[in-house]
Design a protein around this motif. Structure first.
Motif, PDB file in Angstrom:
ATOM      1  N   THR A   1      11.496   9.583  -2.330  1.00  0.00           N
ATOM      2  CA  THR A   1      10.949   8.240  -2.131  1.00  0.00           C
ATOM      3  C   THR A   1       9.560   8.104  -2.729  1.00  0.00           C
ATOM      4  O   THR A   1       9.190   7.047  -3.224  1.00  0.00           O
ATOM      5  N   GLY A   2       8.790   9.188  -2.689  1.00  0.00           N
ATOM      6  CA  GLY A   2       7.393   9.114  -3.111  1.00  0.00           C
ATOM      7  C   GLY A   2       7.236   9.066  -4.623  1.00  0.00           C
ATOM      8  O   GLY A   2       6.367   8.363  -5.132  1.00  0.00           O
ATOM      9  N   LEU A   3       8.076   9.802  -5.350  1.00  0.00           N
ATOM     10  CA  LEU A   3       7.903   9.838  -6.801  1.00  0.00           C
ATOM     11  C   LEU A   3       8.099   8.457  -7.447  1.00  0.00           C
ATOM     12  O   LEU A   3       7.269   8.057  -8.259  1.00  0.00           O
ATOM     13  N   PRO A   4       9.152   7.741  -7.078  1.00  0.00           N
ATOM     14  CA  PRO A   4       9.274   6.400  -7.680  1.00  0.00           C
ATOM     15  C   PRO A   4       8.076   5.508  -7.362  1.00  0.00           C
ATOM     16  O   PRO A   4       7.563   4.819  -8.243  1.00  0.00           O
ATOM     17  N   ILE A   5       7.616   5.566  -6.128  1.00  0.00           N
ATOM     18  CA  ILE A   5       6.458   4.741  -5.761  1.00  0.00           C
ATOM     19  C   ILE A   5       5.239   5.183  -6.572  1.00  0.00           C
ATOM     20  O   ILE A   5       4.507   4.360  -7.127  1.00  0.00           O
ATOM     21  N   ALA A   6       5.040   6.489  -6.666  1.00  0.00           N
ATOM     22  CA  ALA A   6       3.895   7.010  -7.412  1.00  0.00           C
ATOM     23  C   ALA A   6       3.970   6.554  -8.862  1.00  0.00           C
ATOM     24  O   ALA A   6       2.954   6.180  -9.463  1.00  0.00           O
ATOM     25  N   TYR A   7       5.166   6.582  -9.424  1.00  0.00           N
ATOM     26  CA  TYR A   7       5.336   6.202 -10.825  1.00  0.00           C
ATOM     27  C   TYR A   7       4.941   4.742 -11.028  1.00  0.00           C
ATOM     28  O   TYR A   7       4.210   4.399 -11.959  1.00  0.00           O
ATOM     29  N   ILE A   8       5.420   3.902 -10.113  1.00  0.00           N
ATOM     30  CA  ILE A   8       5.082   2.480 -10.220  1.00  0.00           C
ATOM     31  C   ILE A   8       3.577   2.290 -10.078  1.00  0.00           C
ATOM     32  O   ILE A   8       2.947   1.557 -10.846  1.00  0.00           O
TER      33      ILE A   8
ATOM     34  N   PRO B   1      -2.935  -6.475  -8.926  1.00  0.00           N
ATOM     35  CA  PRO B   1      -3.496  -6.409  -7.571  1.00  0.00           C
ATOM     36  C   PRO B   1      -2.430  -6.042  -6.543  1.00  0.00           C
ATOM     37  O   PRO B   1      -2.704  -5.336  -5.581  1.00  0.00           O
ATOM     38  N   TRP B   2      -1.204  -6.509  -6.756  1.00  0.00           N
ATOM     39  CA  TRP B   2      -0.144  -6.216  -5.796  1.00  0.00           C
ATOM     40  C   TRP B   2       0.137  -4.731  -5.730  1.00  0.00           C
ATOM     41  O   TRP B   2       0.300  -4.165  -4.653  1.00  0.00           O
ATOM     42  N   VAL B   3       0.205  -4.155  -6.906  1.00  0.00           N
ATOM     43  CA  VAL B   3       0.513  -2.737  -6.955  1.00  0.00           C
ATOM     44  C   VAL B   3      -0.630  -1.931  -6.330  1.00  0.00           C
ATOM     45  O   VAL B   3      -0.408  -0.951  -5.621  1.00  0.00           O
ATOM     46  N   ASP B   4      -1.865  -2.377  -6.600  1.00  0.00           N
ATOM     47  CA  ASP B   4      -3.006  -1.705  -5.983  1.00  0.00           C
ATOM     48  C   ASP B   4      -2.912  -1.763  -4.465  1.00  0.00           C
ATOM     49  O   ASP B   4      -3.198  -0.780  -3.774  1.00  0.00           O
ATOM     50  N   THR B   5      -2.538  -2.924  -3.958  1.00  0.00           N
ATOM     51  CA  THR B   5      -2.427  -3.071  -2.514  1.00  0.00           C
ATOM     52  C   THR B   5      -1.329  -2.155  -1.973  1.00  0.00           C
ATOM     53  O   THR B   5      -1.506  -1.477  -0.961  1.00  0.00           O
ATOM     54  N   LEU B   6      -0.221  -2.128  -2.699  1.00  0.00           N
ATOM     55  CA  LEU B   6       0.847  -1.209  -2.306  1.00  0.00           C
ATOM     56  C   LEU B   6       0.313   0.221  -2.241  1.00  0.00           C
ATOM     57  O   LEU B   6       0.574   0.970  -1.291  1.00  0.00           O
ATOM     58  N   GLY B   7      -0.487   0.579  -3.257  1.00  0.00           N
ATOM     59  CA  GLY B   7      -1.055   1.925  -3.294  1.00  0.00           C
ATOM     60  C   GLY B   7      -1.891   2.214  -2.068  1.00  0.00           C
ATOM     61  O   GLY B   7      -1.803   3.286  -1.474  1.00  0.00           O
ATOM     62  N   ALA B   8      -2.715   1.251  -1.690  1.00  0.00           N
ATOM     63  CA  ALA B   8      -3.551   1.461  -0.509  1.00  0.00           C
ATOM     64  C   ALA B   8      -2.680   1.525   0.746  1.00  0.00           C
ATOM     65  O   ALA B   8      -2.919   2.328   1.652  1.00  0.00           O
ATOM     66  N   LEU B   9      -1.643   0.681   0.780  1.00  0.00           N
ATOM     67  CA  LEU B   9      -0.744   0.662   1.942  1.00  0.00           C
ATOM     68  C   LEU B   9      -0.075   2.012   2.176  1.00  0.00           C
ATOM     69  O   LEU B   9       0.119   2.425   3.313  1.00  0.00           O
ATOM     70  N   THR B  10       0.264   2.667   1.079  1.00  0.00           N
ATOM     71  CA  THR B  10       0.965   3.939   1.242  1.00  0.00           C
ATOM     72  C   THR B  10       0.093   4.983   1.925  1.00  0.00           C
ATOM     73  O   THR B  10       0.589   6.011   2.369  1.00  0.00           O
ATOM     74  N   ASN B  11      -1.215   4.724   1.976  1.00  0.00           N
ATOM     75  CA  ASN B  11      -2.094   5.665   2.668  1.00  0.00           C
ATOM     76  C   ASN B  11      -2.095   5.456   4.178  1.00  0.00           C
ATOM     77  O   ASN B  11      -2.623   6.287   4.920  1.00  0.00           O
ATOM     78  N   LEU B  12      -1.523   4.342   4.627  1.00  0.00           N
ATOM     79  CA  LEU B  12      -1.660   3.986   6.036  1.00  0.00           C
ATOM     80  C   LEU B  12      -1.116   5.034   7.008  1.00  0.00           C
ATOM     81  O   LEU B  12      -1.737   5.285   8.038  1.00  0.00           O
ATOM     82  N   PRO B  13       0.031   5.652   6.698  1.00  0.00           N
ATOM     83  CA  PRO B  13       0.500   6.663   7.657  1.00  0.00           C
ATOM     84  C   PRO B  13      -0.525   7.766   7.896  1.00  0.00           C
ATOM     85  O   PRO B  13      -0.473   8.455   8.910  1.00  0.00           O
ATOM     86  N   LEU B  14      -1.476   7.920   6.945  1.00  0.00           N
ATOM     87  CA  LEU B  14      -2.530   8.918   7.164  1.00  0.00           C
ATOM     88  C   LEU B  14      -3.562   8.388   8.143  1.00  0.00           C
ATOM     89  O   LEU B  14      -4.208   9.155   8.862  1.00  0.00           O
ATOM     90  N   VAL B  15      -3.754   7.080   8.118  1.00  0.00           N
ATOM     91  CA  VAL B  15      -4.839   6.484   8.893  1.00  0.00           C
ATOM     92  C   VAL B  15      -4.477   6.394  10.371  1.00  0.00           C
ATOM     93  O   VAL B  15      -5.337   6.532  11.240  1.00  0.00           O
ATOM     94  N   LEU B  16      -3.209   6.159  10.655  1.00  0.00           N
ATOM     95  CA  LEU B  16      -2.808   5.967  12.048  1.00  0.00           C
ATOM     96  C   LEU B  16      -2.763   7.304  12.777  1.00  0.00           C
ATOM     97  O   LEU B  16      -2.285   8.290  12.231  1.00  0.00           O
ATOM     98  N   PRO B  17      -3.248   7.330  14.008  1.00  0.00           N
ATOM     99  CA  PRO B  17      -3.109   8.563  14.794  1.00  0.00           C
ATOM    100  C   PRO B  17      -1.624   8.884  14.903  1.00  0.00           C
ATOM    101  O   PRO B  17      -0.806   7.974  15.112  1.00  0.00           O
TER     102      PRO B  17
END
Ligand SMILES: Nc1ncnc2c1ncn2[C@@H]1O[C@H](COP(=O)(O)OP(=O)(O)OP(=O)(O)O)[C@@H](O)[C@H]1O
Ligand SMILES: Nc1ncnc2c1ncn2[C@@H]1O[C@H](COP(=O)(O)OP(=O)(O)OP(=O)(O)O)[C@@H](O)[C@H]1O
Ligand SMILES: [Mg+2]
Ligand SMILES: [Mg+2]
Lengths: 221, 367, 243, 221, 367
Positions: free
Chosen positions: A23-30, A37-53
């Motif tokens: 799942t991660g490689l296709p997202i990373a490729y995109i 801006p949308w893709v950038d936001t997606l990129g930041a969103l993918t970090n969210l599981p790290l942010v949540l306890p």
């Protein structure tokens, strides 16, 4: 009492890492290739599981995939319920480790020389083939780093796993949970022994993976 | 028959190219940064211009008007980019075999071996590109493009980093393959000799546009601009004024204190012209022989005699005006004529050796 | 009895089963005594580990006696500074209002697929749940259905979200969760004795003493009751002190 | 009650990330440049903080830096005790996030063209200068990915922080812990609000960081 | 004075190089993969051989015997690698200013501006290397190396990808700067003309070793090996046997059915020899003039006449034996002589134009 959690942990981490790659490689490729801006936001969103306890993330997963959710009921009817099974542990470990693959692989994909991909295209290689025969091997060091981190993180996840998979000895008790148990019970000796086994196993696997990929074509020579 | 029309605007560069060629070997020639590589990339399908049309034989590869764009995969071109674009993670053998994956392994192996031998790369099959010298890398890139027997071969300065012997051999190889399989070849090169030797048809670029097309001999004799003239070795370029027409088809040009006759009849008297002649078209007149005719004989002083490789280069100045003239002779002739710096000699520039440019204005980069 | 407002508040390390109780309790304490206090919530075990490594807490409100014993044995607290302030109540909780479960034996029904409880190794309510199941002979037959949570709160969440069909949890956590509560006879398990102790390092002994006293006050006891605890009878408390 | 944990979280994550860069980049550089079994082992070892369950890692840190350890007492005497202070939270967040920087930056350093470094050397640049003016900017996308992950992970750390720093409102209660608290108290509304604030803040910062470095020299153009 | 001694073994390549040069411009010349780049990298301090010694004027830069190794930072060389090595993250201006960081900003700015102008890069200062054409990139790399006023300039094929006009200008620029600041220059090039034009001293490599050193004129006239001979354009190379010594200092060589006289006196009768002559040293004998002497006159058949750029290339075969001979003439001379394919003509190869190689054995890559 020690080996069953170890095997479970390894199995969970392995599945989670493979799922993370799938799942991660296709997202990373995109993320690496599209500039918007949308893709950038997606990129930041993918970090969210790290942010949540982890426990909180686990709670949300529990709600989303649990028996009270349509998704959970659907999965249950298919005979593959997630929560309180080892598959739930995989789900949890996957969520917490996938961001590491996405970020690492994304940076690696972005660094690949586009001219080489172009040459491959003129040699008749399909876009799919260009990815697998050129982009992927050239990005391999970054992907490898991400995979190693993801595997380690998946091995070590505890909060999310416990929440989604519970702690059913022999069924969902991973090494991380067993260690936690031992520490909490004040059984320092057992905790230390478990930690030693886990870290040595992890070290061995990480070193092996690194060695293996070192000697593949595309590894640093 | 290949037809190319491209139009594209970058913030500070505009590509506006239009040409047709049916030659075996088409050379794209021109200064740095004028759009040669962009054009070749467009033909390969790797760069899509804002507007454009590309047709190869019966097939249309690009037609932005019809939003038609055949992807590079389907075009079957052999493309060697400026820095070769070798796959660093593959061995030489794997690089060459890259485009043959749909072939049976045995046949593939054989084709690769043949190509490696042809390119003098035997024994290097297991090396990585990083372990090769520049010239070796270049041959691998060529081999990789040729082995797929493409419909069209695009070489972006692909013969540059080779030593002369090897380059000559590779030129022969490319020609042979090109003849055997009848693959039209597009070649970007800065080497005039190479362009002349290999190219059947030249397309000369300047600042994003095509300024001249034709056979190399024609371009050597009649370069469209002073800049092209200098590029093809016409080192002597000057300005003058049309003075008179002493006979039909003959024009007299006033060049400083000197008068030169040229074989042109269409230039109005009084017009400023730029004209030039090649350094090897200057003949030294033997002082002991009578003159066959009196025109185009100039008095010069010898400034310098240099042995440059296989040539003897002589720098002269006209006795009146002091215009500088380059002369090129074979070293043996140079010795025979006993030309020494400081001498005062007479030279002859034949009428038909003098080329008058049709462009007006000041000659760019005048010598 | 009032203290200056800039005085450091009391740091009360409290077991997570007290989480919903603490705001009311500490507000009342401030009203009664003028001392401010802040809660530090975590599992009793973690809090004990932190205290033995120098955590700057003043009071430890355990869900258990065992950790208090340990702290006294290792010199982090003194025997006279402990007090029993509440008894935990174990209940059976079910998610669905129309659940067929009416008592512990119903857990064996095939409709009940998963039963949540706290980890008996870690949490006092887990130990109590285990005892209750053992006494009713359900411990062994239920093995395949039990899901162990880190804390009793987490076990409650399992039931609340419907992922477990039933759970043996604390009344205190069940009260403000959307679950149906079925009582369990207290005789089935050893009383869950919530003890508090003053930590020896505290710089605010006086305030800490006041807090301990406050815990025995009727107002505090009312708050505990409201939040699903039982109040220990004075005599039983004496018994409990001497094992 | 909401802003104090947020500020604390941001401060802790910021310090942890900076500390992670300061310590992780040199290690990553060595990993990328030296090729020996020892260095490989070091590389695998740096993943260990990922493998250990956060609470367990926190427990070990607590024992190592607590008042019962010589190190802890020494730090206390210097007036900079770590455990149960916000510095302890930084320590915890640093430990869990540094591996992400090391792995990402390591892969990025390994991919830098050595010839460019050589050219910089001939232009008189010291080894230090070569690193900062050539290697670092060329590895920037990978370093950035690592930094973003580390920051996110540091923001979200809960298990380790809770153990090392405690959960002292206004002093060591980070956002992650506050969320955990709210969930524990059954205050789902407050938990959701806190999660929203944390994720929006994290998103904003991650996007900002990405945008900023995008437009620096060396960023993808 | 620069002294270089290098010895290094790779698994399948051995570098064993030893030379001294005091020339302004030293050219490293030779086929692909023979160690030219390695040598230049060693001089720059970027490659440390197993054994070696490098001395520049009074300074010793490398002496493995004394484990002395001056780091590249201290050597102050200007180095332009084969692919230019531009910093992709910096603009053109920043690339050029890279080595000037210890200079005051104002002065630095000025120096960079001057250099950009000199290199015809005005207006490109804010671009990134990725947005430049190949030739523009190359000039940026040159500018970056020159602007620091290095003690030594090392150009690894740095003038290759330029169009002829620009290349000539850049050659002049390099020469000017080199003269002005008296910076010794090492140049790797595969372009014979360039090597001849710029190089004062050549170091010719083959397979990791130096096989000939000397002034270019000397190497053109007396190449040490047939391979070098071919590289410098001596296209006609053959084997023969020493037959007799008709006079002192004259040797007769039996070449198939023909006999050629050469100006050598030291070759024993019966010895196998390799000899050669340049295509421009072949003279056509006018049928209408009497012969001055009888030796070295050959009967030939014209196979092909090609106009190659500024030259007329004629392929001949000897009437007996059918050995192939290349001849090069100026196009005008070609026309004057009216040479056509199929003709039977007579040619003269002067005695002193024939070079006999001292190497024994089969000529490598013989034509
Ligand atoms: N992505 C881009 N953005 C802006 N300008 C570009 C871009 N790509 C190419 N150019 C410009 O287009 C022009 C033509 O480039 P091209 O590479 O085709 O030149 P070229 O003729 O091949 O030159 P050379 O002989 O030096 O290789 C150059 O001036 C270059 O600066
Ligand atoms: N790291 C390496 N490992 C093994 N062999 C190497 C290595 N580096 C260079 N070589 C070999 O050393 C030889 C000399 O290389 P070098 O780059 O100096 O050639 P060159 O003379 O510059 O050739 P070219 O004109 O093609 O650039 C080559 O045969 C190359 O394969
Ligand atoms: Mg180009
Ligand atoms: Mg080289």
């Amino acid at each position: 009492m020690m080996w069953s959690p170890l095997w479970l942990s390894l199995r969970v981490a392995l599945f989670a890492t493979l799922l993370g790659l799938a799942t991660g490689l296709p997202i990373a490729y995109i993320l690496a290739r599209k500039d918007s801006p949308w893709v950038d936001t997606l990129g930041a969103l993918t970090n969210l599981p790290l942010v949540l306890p982890p426990t909180v993330l686990g709670y949300y997963l529990l709600v989303a995939f649990g028996y009270n959710s349509p998704l959970g009921r659907f999965l249950d009817r298919l005979g593959i319920p997630l929560v309180f099974t080892w598959r739930g542990a995989v789900l949890a470990a996957w969520m917490v480790s996938m961001p590491l693959i996405i970020q690492s692989a994304g940076a690696a994909f972005a660094a690949v020389d586009r001219e080489l991909e172009d040459v491959a295209r003129t040699l008749g290689e399909s876009e799919w083939g260009v990815f697998w025969r050129v982009t992927f091997p050239l990005a391999r060091p970054g992907i490898l780093a991400g995979t190693l981190m993801a595997f380690a993180r998946a091995l070590g996840d505890f909060g999310t796993t416990l929440m989604v998979a519970g702690n059913i000895p022999g069924r969902t008790q991973t090494m991380a949970i067993a260690i936690y148990d031992a520490v909490q019970m004040g059984d320092q000796q057992r905790a230390n022994a478990l930690v030693l086994v886990l870290t040595l196993t992890a070290l061995a696997i990480l070193l092996l993976l690194r060695r293996l990929t070192h000697h593949l074509p595309g590894g640093p020579t | 028959m290949i037809r190319v029309e491209l139009h594209h605007t970058f913030p500070d560069f505009t590509l506006d190219v239009r040409f047709t060629t049916a030659a075996d070997v088409t050379v794209l020639f021109g200064p740095s940064g004028v759009g040669k590589s962009l054009t070749v990339r467009a033909i390969a399908g790797l760069f899509t211009p804002h507007r454009g049309y590309i047709q190869v034989e019966e097939e249309v590869w690009l037609d932005t008007a019809r939003t038609l764009h055949i992807p590079p995969q389907k075009r079957r071109v052999g493309y060697v980019p400026q820095h070769y674009g070798l796959f660093p993670h593959l061995t030489v053998g794997e690089n060459v075999a890259f485009g043959l994956r749909h072939m049976a392994p045995g046949e593939r192996q054989q084709r690769v071996q043949e190509m490696l031998t042809l390119m003098r790369l035997e024994g290097l099959a297991d090396r990585r590109p990083g372990e090769l010298s520049g010239g070796q890398q270049q041959r691998v890139a060529l081999a990789r493009a040729l082995v797929t027997q493409p419909r069209l071969l695009l070489l972006d300065e692909a013969l540059g980093a080779l030593d002369p012997v090897l380059r000559e051999e590779l030129r022969e190889t490319v020609r042979t393959i090109q003849h055997r399989y009848r693959i039209p070849l597009f070649l970007i090169t800065h080497d005039v000799e190479e362009a002349a030797l290999l190219g059947d048809y030249w397309i000369v670029f300047e600042e994003g546009r095509v300024v001249q097309t034709g056979e190399p001999g024609e371009i050597f004799r009649h370069p469209a601009t002073p800049h092209i003239a200098r590029a093809v070795g016409m080192r002597n370029i000057y300005t003058g004024v049309v003075r008179a027409h002493p006979a039909a088809g003959i024009t007299e040009i006033q060049w400083g204190a000197t008068v030169l006759q040229v074989e042109r009849g269409d230039l109005p008297v009084g017009r400023d012209v730029i004209f030039g002649f090649r350094p090897e078209d200057v003949l030294f007149v033997r002082e002991d022989r009578p003159l066959a005719h009196a025109h185009n004989i100039l008095c010069v002083r010898v400034d310098e005699v240099r042995l440059v490789g296989t040539d003897c280069v002589i720098l002269l100045r006209t006795c009146e005006g002091g215009e500088r003239i380059h002369v090129r002779l074979f070293p043996t002739v140079c010795e025979d004529l006993r030309i020494r710096p400081g001498q005062r000699r007479r030279i002859l520039i034949r009428r038909r050796a003098i080329h008058v440019f049709d462009t007006a204005g000041h000659p760019k980069g005048m010598g | 009895r009032a203290t200056s407002p800039q005085e450091e508040p009391l740091h009360v390390a409290a077991a997570t089963s007290l989480a919903p109780t603490m705001p009311d309790l500490l507000n009342a304490f401030e009203e009664e005594t003028g001392h401010r206090a802040v809660p530090i919530l975590s599992s009793s075990g973690k809090l004990a580990q932190q205290i033995t490594n120098g955590a700057p807490y003043d009071i430890f409100m355990s869900a258990d006696t065992q950790y208090v014993d340990h702290l006294i044995a290792t010199g982090y607290a003194q025997p006279n500074d402990r007090t029993l302030y509440a008894l935990g109540v174990l209940v059976l909780a079910v998610h669905a209002p129309d659940s067929p479960v009416r008592g512990l034996p119903d857990l064996l029904q095939p409709d009940v697929r998963r039963v949540a409880m706290a980890n008996p190794h870690l949490a006092p309510y887990g130990r109590a749940a285990r005892e209750a199941l053992e006494h009713t002979g359900l411990w062994e037959p239920l093995q395949g259905k039990l899901v162990l949570a880190e804390t009793v709160r987490q076990a409650t969440q399992f039931v609340e979200t419907g992922n477990a069909d039933a759970g043996l949890i604390a009344l205190s956590t069940a009260q403000d969760a959307r679950v149906q509560v079925i009582p369990i006879p207290p005789s089935l398990y050893t009383p869950i004795r919530h003890e508090a102790v003053i930590l020896r390092r505290t710089p605010s002994r006086a305030a800490a003493r006041a807090f301990l006293t406050f815990l025995q006050s009727p107002r505090a006891q009312r708050i505990f009751q409201e939040h699903g605890f039982r109040i220990p009878p004075p005599t039983r408390e004496e018994d409990g002190r001497e094992p």
